[in-house]
Motif scaffolding. Structure first.
Motif, PDB file in Angstrom:
ATOM      1  N   UNK A 339       0.830  -1.219   0.000  1.00 22.70           N
ATOM      2  CA  UNK A 339       0.000   0.000   0.000  1.00 22.70           C
ATOM      3  C   UNK A 339       0.859   1.261   0.000  1.00 22.70           C
ATOM      4  N   UNK A 340       1.980   1.188  -0.703  1.00 25.41           N
ATOM      5  CA  UNK A 340       2.823   2.360  -0.876  1.00 25.41           C
ATOM      6  C   UNK A 340       4.071   2.334  -0.032  1.00 25.41           C
ATOM      7  N   UNK A 341       5.212   2.568  -0.684  1.00 27.29           N
ATOM      8  CA  UNK A 341       6.494   2.611   0.028  1.00 27.29           C
ATOM      9  C   UNK A 341       6.651   3.920   0.781  1.00 27.29           C
ATOM     10  N   UNK A 342       7.711   3.998   1.575  1.00 28.44           N
ATOM     11  CA  UNK A 342       8.010   5.250   2.278  1.00 28.44           C
ATOM     12  C   UNK A 342       8.239   6.375   1.277  1.00 28.44           C
ATOM     13  N   UNK A 343       8.940   6.089   0.195  1.00 30.62           N
ATOM     14  CA  UNK A 343       9.225   7.120  -0.811  1.00 30.62           C
ATOM     15  C   UNK A 343       7.938   7.631  -1.448  1.00 30.62           C
ATOM     16  N   UNK A 344       7.030   6.732  -1.801  1.00 35.93           N
ATOM     17  CA  UNK A 344       5.760   7.154  -2.400  1.00 35.93           C
ATOM     18  C   UNK A 344       4.969   8.028  -1.448  1.00 35.93           C
ATOM     19  N   UNK A 345       4.879   7.610  -0.190  1.00 29.27           N
ATOM     20  CA  UNK A 345       4.072   8.371   0.764  1.00 29.27           C
ATOM     21  C   UNK A 345       4.729   9.698   1.137  1.00 29.27           C
ATOM     22  N   UNK A 346       6.048   9.753   1.123  1.00 28.21           N
ATOM     23  CA  UNK A 346       6.700  11.055   1.332  1.00 28.21           C
ATOM     24  C   UNK A 346       6.362  12.017   0.194  1.00 28.21           C
ATOM     25  N   UNK A 347       6.410  11.513  -1.043  1.00 27.29           N
ATOM     26  CA  UNK A 347       6.061  12.358  -2.183  1.00 27.29           C
ATOM     27  C   UNK A 347       4.617  12.828  -2.094  1.00 27.29           C
ATOM     28  N   UNK A 348       3.725  11.932  -1.716  1.00 27.61           N
ATOM     29  CA  UNK A 348       2.318  12.313  -1.628  1.00 27.61           C
ATOM     30  C   UNK A 348       2.102  13.326  -0.515  1.00 27.61           C
ATOM     31  N   UNK A 349       2.769  13.119   0.608  1.00 23.44           N
ATOM     32  CA  UNK A 349       2.625  14.060   1.717  1.00 23.44           C
ATOM     33  C   UNK A 349       3.100  15.458   1.309  1.00 23.44           C
ATOM     34  N   UNK A 350       4.255  15.527   0.653  1.00 21.53           N
ATOM     35  CA  UNK A 350       4.790  16.819   0.259  1.00 21.53           C
ATOM     36  C   UNK A 350       3.913  17.503  -0.787  1.00 21.53           C
ATOM     37  N   UNK A 351       3.268  16.725  -1.638  1.00 26.54           N
ATOM     38  CA  UNK A 351       2.346  17.313  -2.624  1.00 26.54           C
ATOM     39  C   UNK A 351       1.087  17.852  -1.953  1.00 26.54           C
TER      40      UNK A 351
END
Length: 358
Positions: A339-351
């Protein structure tokens, strides 16, 4: 139901959930059951999953009017954390995702059987690695379906006329390609065959997006249980293992490393509990997605750091398969990207929450 609970009732509800989890994942219990199920199909015990259904765990988040318990993410995360501590291999989170999706969209077909744990219903939504996007391409393979070897039915989202329809495809004859995972479980690749599938919902897009976020947060809580139990086992080891005539837990260098791991666990707990409280408080849209991503990014990174650190602190025995701490590292390796890696969720959070110049 959940929204009507005051703080005292909520605390009692969470305590009862944690107590009930001991039936499957006893605190401090041995991991013989987990070891016996590894690297075998389906990778979990169907009877245990059925018991989870009987206890209302699969439908914990589903509305009472649809046969669920109608409880909050606080309870769901408490349950997932307890099961993580015991490394329960049953696909409770994927099954709960499917049951919640059916309940939210009105897809009555297999809902009752899914809630009861009598039918293993898994949602095959992912078309490429490390994404939360659901293109719904009709003929595209659906990848990384957790514990697909034990599925009875797949829910397949398909884009039709600008909407995301939901089809139920029987697992029998589906031709699922199964691969083993590091923890002894499996993931599958499904090639949709809609000719023999039943359409159970005409527009599942919003429900699926919400369900994926809840699954990501529940997985974060499971990882919290993984790292907390691994750390507890390691602390016990540090308190008993002797070297050069001293208990190694008295060595300052090891104390500093243990303190760092403890901080990672505390930060993860704060993030997961804050996210659960936010969802239960009614957070929607970007605010909801942001807190989920913050928790999942934290849990994914911290679980790997903590379980690796625990293996290292355990010395040479930590690297053997017979030593239980290694099982927790293997589980973290599998779930950190689910359900999403740390990198994916960091990108989503920053967006969603861009840095302010103020």
């Amino acid at each position: 139901m959940s929204a009507a609970l005051d703080d005292t009732e909520r605390d009692e509800s969470i305590r009862m959930i944690r107590d009930s989890a001991a039936a499957v994942a006893p605190p401090g219990g041995d991991l013989k059951r987990v070891r016996d199920l590894r690297f075998k199909d389906p990778g979990f015990d169907r009877e245990t999953l059925r018991r989870m259904g009987e206890m209302g765990w699969i439908g914990l988040r589903a509305p009472e009017g649809r046969g669920g318990a109608g409880l909050g993410m606080g309870e769901a995360c408490a349950l997932a954390e307890a099961l993580g501590g015991g490394l329960a291999p049953e696909p409770l989170i994927p099954c709960a995702l499917s049951a919640g999706l059916l309940a939210a969209t009105g897809g009555a077909g297999p809902l009752d059987a899914a809630l009861a744990g009598e039918m293993v219903v898994l949602t095959a939504w992912q078309e490429r690695a490390d994404t939360l996007d659901v293109p719904g391409t009709a003929d595209a393979p659906r990848r990384f379906v957790p514990m697909a070897a034990g599925a009875d039915l797949f829910l397949v989202p398909v884009r039709e006329g600008g909407k995301l329809a939901l089809y139920a495809q029987p697992a029998t004859g589906a031709g699922v390609a199964v691969e083993r995972t590091q923890d002894g479980g499996n993931v599958g690749t499904l090639r949709p065959s809609l000719g023999g599938a039943e359409k159970v919902a005409g527009d599942a897009e919003a429900a699926l997006a919400a369900a994926l976020d809840e699954a990501a947060l529940a997985t974060s809580a499971y990882l919290l249980g993984v790292m907390e139990r691994a750390f507890g086992m390691t602390v016990d080891y540090l308190k008993t293992r002797q070297q050069f005539g001293r208990v190694i837990g008295t060595f300052q260098a090891l104390q500093h490393r243990a303190a760092d791991l403890s901080m990672q666990i505390a930060l993860t707990r704060a993030s997961v509990e804050a996210a659960a409280a936010s969802l239960d408080g009614g957070a929607t849209g970007d605010a909801r997605r942001a807190v989920v991503s913050r928790a999942k990014a934290r849990a994914a990174e911290a679980s790997m750091a903590v379980t690796r650190g625990c293996v290292q602190l355990s010395g040479g025995i930590g690297y053997t398969d017979d030593y239980d701490v290694g099982l927790y590292l293997r589980k973290a390796m599998v779930l950190a990207n689910q359900y999403g890696s740390a990198a994916l969720h960091r990108r989503r959070f920053m967006a969603l929450v861009p840095e302010s110049d103020e």
